[in-house]
Every structure is written in C-alpha cells, then in structure tokens.
Write a protein that holds these residues in place. Sequence first.
Motif, PDB file in Angstrom:
ATOM      1  N   ALA A 255       0.848  -1.189   0.000  1.00  0.00           N
ATOM      2  CA  ALA A 255       0.000   0.000   0.000  1.00  0.00           C
ATOM      3  C   ALA A 255       0.880   1.235   0.000  1.00  0.00           C
ATOM      4  O   ALA A 255       2.006   1.222   0.511  1.00  0.00           O
ATOM      5  CB  ALA A 255      -0.903  -0.023   1.229  1.00  0.00           C
ATOM      6  N   PRO A 256       0.397   2.326  -0.610  1.00  0.00           N
ATOM      7  CA  PRO A 256       1.210   3.537  -0.617  1.00  0.00           C
ATOM      8  C   PRO A 256       1.439   4.066   0.796  1.00  0.00           C
ATOM      9  O   PRO A 256       0.561   3.978   1.656  1.00  0.00           O
ATOM     10  CB  PRO A 256       0.366   4.517  -1.454  1.00  0.00           C
ATOM     11  CG  PRO A 256      -1.010   3.943  -1.472  1.00  0.00           C
ATOM     12  CD  PRO A 256      -0.868   2.488  -1.280  1.00  0.00           C
TER      13      PRO A 256
ATOM     14  N   THR B 269       1.006   5.786  -6.180  1.00  0.00           N
ATOM     15  CA  THR B 269       1.970   4.915  -6.850  1.00  0.00           C
ATOM     16  C   THR B 269       2.021   5.285  -8.323  1.00  0.00           C
ATOM     17  O   THR B 269       0.976   5.483  -8.937  1.00  0.00           O
ATOM     18  CB  THR B 269       1.528   3.444  -6.711  1.00  0.00           C
ATOM     19  OG1 THR B 269       1.365   3.143  -5.331  1.00  0.00           O
ATOM     20  CG2 THR B 269       2.559   2.518  -7.324  1.00  0.00           C
ATOM     21  N   PRO B 270       3.212   5.402  -8.907  1.00  0.00           N
ATOM     22  CA  PRO B 270       3.287   5.753 -10.326  1.00  0.00           C
ATOM     23  C   PRO B 270       2.548   4.730 -11.191  1.00  0.00           C
ATOM     24  O   PRO B 270       2.567   3.540 -10.915  1.00  0.00           O
ATOM     25  CB  PRO B 270       4.791   5.739 -10.641  1.00  0.00           C
ATOM     26  CG  PRO B 270       5.500   5.499  -9.366  1.00  0.00           C
ATOM     27  CD  PRO B 270       4.503   5.199  -8.301  1.00  0.00           C
ATOM     28  N   VAL B 271       1.904   5.190 -12.253  1.00  0.00           N
ATOM     29  CA  VAL B 271       1.181   4.322 -13.171  1.00  0.00           C
ATOM     30  C   VAL B 271       2.185   3.556 -14.034  1.00  0.00           C
ATOM     31  O   VAL B 271       3.117   4.140 -14.581  1.00  0.00           O
ATOM     32  CB  VAL B 271       0.239   5.145 -14.082  1.00  0.00           C
ATOM     33  CG1 VAL B 271      -0.457   4.232 -15.081  1.00  0.00           C
ATOM     34  CG2 VAL B 271      -0.775   5.896 -13.236  1.00  0.00           C
TER      35      VAL B 271
END
Length: 200
Positions: A25-26, A38-40
């Motif tokens: 989880a972030p 979170t980066p895609v």
Amino acid sequence: MNKTTTILATLAIGAVSAIAGTTPAPAPAPSGKGVATTPVVDPCAGPISYNNVELLYLHSDFDGPVGDLDGVSLRLEYSPASNFYISASGDYSSGSNTDLWNVRLGLGGYIPLTENIHLVGEVGGAYFDGQTDIWVPVYVGDALIGERRDTVGDSDCGWYVRPHLRAKWGCLTIHAGAEYLDIGDDNSATNGDWAGFASL
C-alpha cells in the motif's frame, strides 16, 4: 506441396507470467498532505515475452487441389530460463472439402538483436492428420451413372523447425519467418514442406 500460411490476427488472451509477492500500500504522506500515489505502470512496457497464451486465426494458401483453408490455433509458450522457451500448439483448419489437424511440441531459443527485435529458432515434434473429400466416378459397365463421395487422408508423426524474427513496439508483437515440416514418407504431401508465416 508448397504452402504459404498467414496468421491474420491474434485474439488477445493475455500473457502468462508469475508475479511474486504483493504490491504494498502507498505510504502515508506527512500530516496535512494527501496520500502519496503509486506511479502508473504502462502495461505494454517491457521486453518481448516468451510466457504467452495465444489464440490465433489462421489462413493458409496451399498449392494444388487443397486450396485456401481457414482455421484457429491455440499456442502456449513458457520460458523456464533466459534465452530458452518451451512451446505447444494445436491447429485446426478447414476448407470446402479438407480438414487438417496439426499438433506441435517444441523447444526454442532466442538471441536479442536489439532490445525490441529477437532472432528465434524453434525445433520439435509434430503430429499431422488431414482428410480430404474426393468425388469418384461410378460406372455400370462402360456407362458413367454418377459420382460418389469418398474420403482420403493421412496421419503421421514427424518434426519441424521454425526460424523467425520477433519484434515488439508497445503492445504490438510481430512474428515473421518460415517453418519446415517433415511428416510421413517420401510420398506424403507434408514431407519436406516449407511454409512462410506471419502473426500479429
């Protein structure tokens, strides 16, 4: 009998790959701030995959009386080690009076020419079964009174070799090359037969 095979389209089923662990989880942002995102990840990013399940539409153009055939192919690939993969496939094609089955189990290896283009070689065993309807004249004495339908066929085991190139741009992967199929005795239609192929 020479033939040219073109695989026109791939019905995407997806790549088979093992992903270890879970996505954490972030982490919470400092107090008073929003949650860090979170980066895609681009689903099409990454190298050419050799862990695949493919469902392909087939179109084959044979020399001689067989003519054009249409069909479907299910192909599985699994790479247990870098630069090597195991493959299995089953093909079914039919035309106006011909039905063909082809099953292959092989081992392949590849050499990256660039990050997006690989030189690939595959070799293995093959099973072929083909049935063709023919019309046989029926005589009474010397008089032709009609025709009757009969079925002739051939089934046997043999081997194949499949040199080809693979290239990947984004979500599009292209395979193009040739296949040598050697099944049956010297009089078989599938003995020592080269076919070109391409798939998307």
